[in-house]
Design an enzyme around this catalytic site. Structure first.
Site, short mmCIF file in Angstrom:
data_model
loop_
_atom_site.label_atom_id
_atom_site.label_comp_id
_atom_site.label_asym_id
_atom_site.label_seq_id
_atom_site.Cartn_x
_atom_site.Cartn_y
_atom_site.Cartn_z
N GLU A 47 0.82 -1.20 0.00
CA GLU A 47 0.00 0.00 0.00
C GLU A 47 0.86 1.26 0.00
O GLU A 47 0.59 2.23 -0.73
CB GLU A 47 -0.94 0.02 1.20
CG GLU A 47 -1.96 -1.11 1.21
CD GLU A 47 -1.49 -2.35 1.94
OE1 GLU A 47 -2.33 -3.06 2.51
OE2 GLU A 47 -0.26 -2.60 1.96
N ARG A 179 11.25 -22.27 -8.41
CA ARG A 179 12.28 -22.35 -7.37
C ARG A 179 12.63 -20.98 -6.81
O ARG A 179 12.84 -20.82 -5.61
CB ARG A 179 13.54 -23.01 -7.94
CG ARG A 179 13.48 -24.52 -8.08
CD ARG A 179 14.79 -25.02 -8.62
NE ARG A 179 14.87 -26.47 -8.66
CZ ARG A 179 15.95 -27.15 -9.06
NH1 ARG A 179 17.03 -26.48 -9.45
NH2 ARG A 179 15.95 -28.46 -9.06
#
Length: 341
Positions: A47, A179
């Site tokens: 945010e 990964r």
């Protein structure tokens, strides 16, 4: 919300143990003026990143965020304070924050006169980059994805033990991308001795991704000198065959997302212990007829104990097929005293 989800995916793997959140800020006219994702620990949350980009244009606008804004002062100040201070009028969140320490942001926003809506694309977001973190909040342990590549007849190697390469380059590139989003990769000593894997996240040109997961070796046998796991970044060698002990150690290290890439024996032990939360099966359109199977003994002695899965997605990756599945809800797992998986 899908744009917020996409930007959160780019941050996945860099934020643990914090959630990989995405946020999009719209101005009062509905135009996108700020986009952000959670920074690595100690940095700003999604945010605040999006609000910094939006600046004064955020006043009277809308915030769209994948997780309820936090109302907690930890390494950073509460995100609800930033949203209220910027003059945001509406907040749309996909999921409520299950962490009791950080929850309560929606109530704070409403008390400040900010309109809120919860549940936008909730299922889609819950299956995305927040999946592991949400699982850890529910269960207290890391989320385990078992990744396996095999042939249509269920073999993961030929009769002589060779296995490179069963799947195509597109599937292998996708695995390396997976990964780099993981906190750890687990392999057994049998796999280490047979294949000498690096257990690293690499780009198609062979260079290493910036983020590398912790490499975890499980088993009592020693890693041979000169193997690819004896140099470079540290490797955690857990001299145990008990999946529960492995998970206790990884839980204590604040890990969130774990990738299981061991052989059939290790995979079977994790399945029998009820510690596999997701299955990613890469199937090559090929047949071997002999060789090791994908899964070893998993505590299933009769068809009544079969481990059933719910399939979330089936898709093509190059010439191969990827099946993305999870244990069926409410299922009793053999070998763990009827625990619900």
């Amino acid at each position: 919300m899908r744009r917020a989800l996409a930007v959160s995916a780019a941050a996945h793997g860099r934020t643990s143990p914090n959630p990989a959140v995405g946020c999009v800020i719209l101005d009062a006219g509905g135009r996108v003026v700020g986009v952000g994702a959670t920074a690595p620990p100690g940095g700003p949350h999604a945010e605040r990143v999006a609000l910094a980009e939006a600046g004064e244009r955020a006043h009277g606008g809308t915030a769209v965020v994948t997780l309820e804004p936090c109302d907690h002062h930890g390494r950073t100040a509460p995100c609800v304070d930033a949203l209220i201070g910027a003059g945001i009028a509406v907040v749309h969140a996909a999921l409520a924050d299950p962490n009791p320490v950080a929850a309560g942001g929606r109530e704070r926003l409403r008390a400040a006169g900010v309109a809120t809506r919860l549940g936008v694309l909730a299922d889609e977001v819950a299956r995305g980059p927040l999946r592991g973190w949400l699982h850890r909040q529910r269960t207290g342990r890391p989320h385990v994805t078992w990744k396996v590549a095999g042939t249509l007849d269920g073999r993961v190697a030929a009769a002589d033990g060779t296995s490179r390469w069963i799947t195509g380059p597109e599937a292998r590139a996708e695995v390396h991308d997976l990964r780099r989003r993981m906190d750890a990769i687990i392999a057994g000593t049998g796999t280490v001795l047979a294949d000498d894997p690096a257990l690293t996240a690499r780009r198609p040109d062979g260079s290493l991704h910036e983020h590398q997961p912790l490499r975890v070796v499980v088993g009592h046998r020693d890693v041979p000198p000169g193997s690819r796991l004896t140099g470079g970044d540290a490797v955690l060698h857990l001299r145990t065959r008990d999946p529960g002990e492995v998970m206790d150690v990884l839980t204590g290290r604040d890990l969130v997302d774990v990738l299981l890439e061991g052989g059939p024996t290790l995979a079977g032990a994790f399945v029998a212990a009820g510690l596999v939360d997701r299955v990613l099966l890469h199937l090559a359109p090929a047949l071997l007829g002999a060789g090791p199977h994908a899964l070893g003994a998993a505590g299933v002695g009769t068809i009544a104990d079969i481990v059933r899965l719910d399939v979330d997605e089936v898709r093509r990756v190059g010439a191969d097929v990827v099946i993305d599945a999870r244990p069926a809800a409410g299922q009793d797992v053999p070998g763990v005293g009827g625990s619900v998986w």
